[in-house]
Design a protein around this motif. Sequence first.
Motif, PDB file in Angstrom:
ATOM      1  N   PRO A  42       9.928   9.260  13.359  1.00 14.96           N
ATOM      2  CA  PRO A  42       9.686   7.903  13.845  1.00 14.96           C
ATOM      3  C   PRO A  42      10.773   6.909  13.406  1.00 14.96           C
ATOM      4  O   PRO A  42      11.316   7.027  12.319  1.00 14.96           O
ATOM      5  CB  PRO A  42       8.351   7.523  13.186  1.00 14.96           C
ATOM      6  N   VAL A  43      11.001   5.955  14.317  1.00 18.25           N
ATOM      7  CA  VAL A  43      11.969   4.887  14.049  1.00 18.25           C
ATOM      8  C   VAL A  43      11.195   3.607  13.737  1.00 18.25           C
ATOM      9  O   VAL A  43      10.246   3.261  14.440  1.00 18.25           O
ATOM     10  CB  VAL A  43      12.877   4.651  15.285  1.00 18.25           C
ATOM     11  N   LEU A  44      11.614   2.924  12.664  1.00 18.45           N
ATOM     12  CA  LEU A  44      11.067   1.601  12.358  1.00 18.45           C
ATOM     13  C   LEU A  44      12.183   0.586  12.542  1.00 18.45           C
ATOM     14  O   LEU A  44      13.291   0.786  12.042  1.00 18.45           O
ATOM     15  CB  LEU A  44      10.557   1.564  10.906  1.00 18.45           C
ATOM     16  N   ALA A  45      11.901  -0.502  13.277  1.00 20.24           N
ATOM     17  CA  ALA A  45      12.917  -1.540  13.503  1.00 20.24           C
ATOM     18  C   ALA A  45      12.438  -2.871  12.940  1.00 20.24           C
ATOM     19  O   ALA A  45      11.354  -3.333  13.290  1.00 20.24           O
ATOM     20  CB  ALA A  45      13.206  -1.674  14.997  1.00 20.24           C
ATOM     21  N   LEU A  46      13.256  -3.453  12.056  1.00 23.05           N
ATOM     22  CA  LEU A  46      13.015  -4.822  11.604  1.00 23.05           C
ATOM     23  C   LEU A  46      13.879  -5.732  12.476  1.00 23.05           C
ATOM     24  O   LEU A  46      15.106  -5.632  12.461  1.00 23.05           O
ATOM     25  CB  LEU A  46      13.410  -4.982  10.130  1.00 23.05           C
ATOM     26  N   VAL A  47      13.222  -6.588  13.265  1.00 29.61           N
ATOM     27  CA  VAL A  47      13.958  -7.569  14.074  1.00 29.61           C
ATOM     28  C   VAL A  47      13.835  -8.907  13.361  1.00 29.61           C
ATOM     29  O   VAL A  47      12.739  -9.485  13.286  1.00 29.61           O
ATOM     30  CB  VAL A  47      13.390  -7.669  15.511  1.00 29.61           C
ATOM     31  N   VAL A  48      14.948  -9.371  12.811  1.00 33.60           N
ATOM     32  CA  VAL A  48      14.880 -10.547  11.935  1.00 33.60           C
ATOM     33  C   VAL A  48      15.907 -11.567  12.418  1.00 33.60           C
ATOM     34  O   VAL A  48      17.113 -11.361  12.345  1.00 33.60           O
ATOM     35  CB  VAL A  48      15.047 -10.110  10.448  1.00 33.60           C
ATOM     36  N   SER A  49      15.381 -12.683  12.981  1.00 37.34           N
ATOM     37  CA  SER A  49      16.294 -13.654  13.615  1.00 37.34           C
ATOM     38  C   SER A  49      15.777 -15.058  13.385  1.00 37.34           C
ATOM     39  O   SER A  49      14.926 -15.291  12.533  1.00 37.34           O
ATOM     40  CB  SER A  49      16.374 -13.341  15.110  1.00 37.34           C
TER      41      SER A  49
ATOM     42  N   THR B 187      13.969   6.998  10.402  1.00 32.48           N
ATOM     43  CA  THR B 187      15.176   6.187  10.682  1.00 32.48           C
ATOM     44  C   THR B 187      14.793   4.713  10.689  1.00 32.48           C
ATOM     45  O   THR B 187      13.781   4.341  11.285  1.00 32.48           O
ATOM     46  CB  THR B 187      15.764   6.542  12.065  1.00 32.48           C
ATOM     47  N   LEU B 188      15.644   3.898  10.050  1.00 36.54           N
ATOM     48  CA  LEU B 188      15.384   2.460   9.981  1.00 36.54           C
ATOM     49  C   LEU B 188      16.485   1.688  10.707  1.00 36.54           C
ATOM     50  O   LEU B 188      17.666   1.966  10.524  1.00 36.54           O
ATOM     51  CB  LEU B 188      15.331   2.054   8.498  1.00 36.54           C
ATOM     52  N   PHE B 189      16.065   0.725  11.541  1.00 43.88           N
ATOM     53  CA  PHE B 189      17.006  -0.207  12.181  1.00 43.88           C
ATOM     54  C   PHE B 189      16.750  -1.596  11.602  1.00 43.88           C
ATOM     55  O   PHE B 189      15.593  -1.991  11.459  1.00 43.88           O
ATOM     56  CB  PHE B 189      16.757  -0.323  13.691  1.00 43.88           C
ATOM     57  N   VAL B 190      17.826  -2.333  11.321  1.00 41.47           N
ATOM     58  CA  VAL B 190      17.692  -3.743  10.921  1.00 41.47           C
ATOM     59  C   VAL B 190      18.573  -4.538  11.868  1.00 41.47           C
ATOM     60  O   VAL B 190      19.796  -4.333  11.908  1.00 41.47           O
ATOM     61  CB  VAL B 190      18.109  -3.955   9.454  1.00 41.47           C
ATOM     62  N   THR B 191      17.986  -5.439  12.640  1.00 46.50           N
ATOM     63  CA  THR B 191      18.745  -6.101  13.702  1.00 46.50           C
ATOM     64  C   THR B 191      18.273  -7.544  13.912  1.00 46.50           C
ATOM     65  O   THR B 191      17.255  -7.946  13.372  1.00 46.50           O
ATOM     66  CB  THR B 191      18.634  -5.255  15.000  1.00 46.50           C
ATOM     67  N   GLY B 192      19.043  -8.321  14.688  1.00 46.98           N
ATOM     68  CA  GLY B 192      18.766  -9.758  14.865  1.00 46.98           C
ATOM     69  C   GLY B 192      19.746 -10.563  14.024  1.00 46.98           C
ATOM     70  O   GLY B 192      20.418 -10.004  13.146  1.00 46.98           O
ATOM     71  N   GLY B 193      19.817 -11.864  14.276  1.00 45.33           N
ATOM     72  CA  GLY B 193      20.825 -12.714  13.626  1.00 45.33           C
ATOM     73  C   GLY B 193      20.901 -12.574  12.114  1.00 45.33           C
ATOM     74  O   GLY B 193      21.996 -12.529  11.543  1.00 45.33           O
ATOM     75  N   VAL B 194      19.759 -12.494  11.443  1.00 48.64           N
ATOM     76  CA  VAL B 194      19.758 -12.435   9.973  1.00 48.64           C
ATOM     77  C   VAL B 194      20.327 -11.095   9.472  1.00 48.64           C
ATOM     78  O   VAL B 194      20.784 -10.991   8.333  1.00 48.64           O
ATOM     79  CB  VAL B 194      18.341 -12.712   9.415  1.00 48.64           C
ATOM     80  N   ALA B 195      20.332 -10.084  10.347  1.00 44.00           N
ATOM     81  CA  ALA B 195      20.916  -8.785   9.966  1.00 44.00           C
ATOM     82  C   ALA B 195      22.420  -8.897   9.727  1.00 44.00           C
ATOM     83  O   ALA B 195      23.038  -7.968   9.206  1.00 44.00           O
ATOM     84  CB  ALA B 195      20.625  -7.737  11.036  1.00 44.00           C
TER      85      ALA B 195
END
Length: 397
Positions: free
Chosen positions: A137-144, A327-335
């Motif tokens: 599984p993929v976990l995505a943190l969308v932080v913006s 798998t971890l994704f960290v994305t969005g402006g704060v990334a």
Amino acid sequence: MPPAFILGIESSCDETAAAVVRSGEKIVSNVVASQIATHQPYGGVVPELASREHLRAIVPVVRQALADAKKSYDSIDALAVTQGPGLAGALLVGISYAKALAFALDKPLIAVNHLEGHIHAVLLEERQKGNHELRFPVLALVVSGGHTHLYLAEQQGESWSYQNIGHTRDDAAGEAFDKVAKLLGLGYPGGPVIDRLSKHGNPSAVKFPPSQIKHPDRRARLDSVPGARDRGGRAGTPVSATSKARFDFSYSGIKTAVLRYVETQALHESIEVRRQALDGLAKPDLEIILANCDQKTLDLIASFQRAMVDDLVSKTLAAAREYDIATLFVTGGVAANNELRTTFEQESAKEGLPVFFPSRPLSTDNAAMIAAAAYPKFLAKQFAPMEFSAEAGMALK
Ligand code: KG4
Ligand code: ZN
């Protein structure tokens, strides 16, 4: 399968963007017109001004994206546009323009969720590097600036689906960076300047209490979380959100704590001096900003950033453990934040969890991510009906 060239258009907040992406895996062009100078005097995005600026920029930005890609209007295979979430008036500029263009060119139009775009920014760049392997599984943190969301992302065939397992109860993380920067007279947007100044302060100088979530979340109780893993590691069993821990965030408390510190330490006067010194400078040099910051303020900034980073990293990794993430994704402006990236890299390495970020230009709003997220929908022929409209509060599913 012949290559498909998708023209992406993004106008959800304060960036007018257009890009051409080939088959969801290669950025052919990527143009972003920022409105920072327009909104800077107000310390935040003014919705009416954003719509006006999008109207002004949309035609030249799209033209530039096609010219950079050496593509004619006729030679693209489809158009993609952000449907939401975002500012309704701003979204409508991109949507109306994309609809008119799709109609005139007789090309399919794909509606994309902005948050899905941020997740596909990571996928696009990994494919571009030749990395086609992805462990689930993929976990995505969308932080913006508008969102602090945790999603479980799944892929069935070409199509993607998402389950929200955490969100902010009040301010988004980027919003906290922006509000604290405004409070300290550092201009807009706050994230980049706090990022650069934090290196010059002591991150242990000011102690912030950990964020507390006191009330149960009504929205979460109504959801269920299919695809979550049970304690035995079996995936795919729908379980109610109440039987799984939620991983919500809250950042209005830390903003108030910074305000209290400013009051108790009598920093108002030096803030006013700084505000006036930086007023009207669109992108002040770091030296000028530093010359207007005393050590106490720099320590406060570094401590604030450390507290934000610690909270984002610890909650995300706790969620990764609970859901047995691969798998971890960290994305969005704060990334784009340097300390956030290094802390995520260090802490997830300790757990053997691979973490992926977009490059910095693709962390903040852009249209390449919209064109990339549209590609699976293009393959599935999931085209938008001509009557679709902006959805300011659009959820990602
Ligand atoms: O993704 P984005 O461009 O727009 C939204 O969808 O909101 O994110 C913008 C947000 C702003 O709040 C900005 O202050 C923050 O991202 N940001 C950063 C950094 N660069 C941008 N925050 C922390 N550190 C940065 N380097
Ligand atoms: Zn965004």
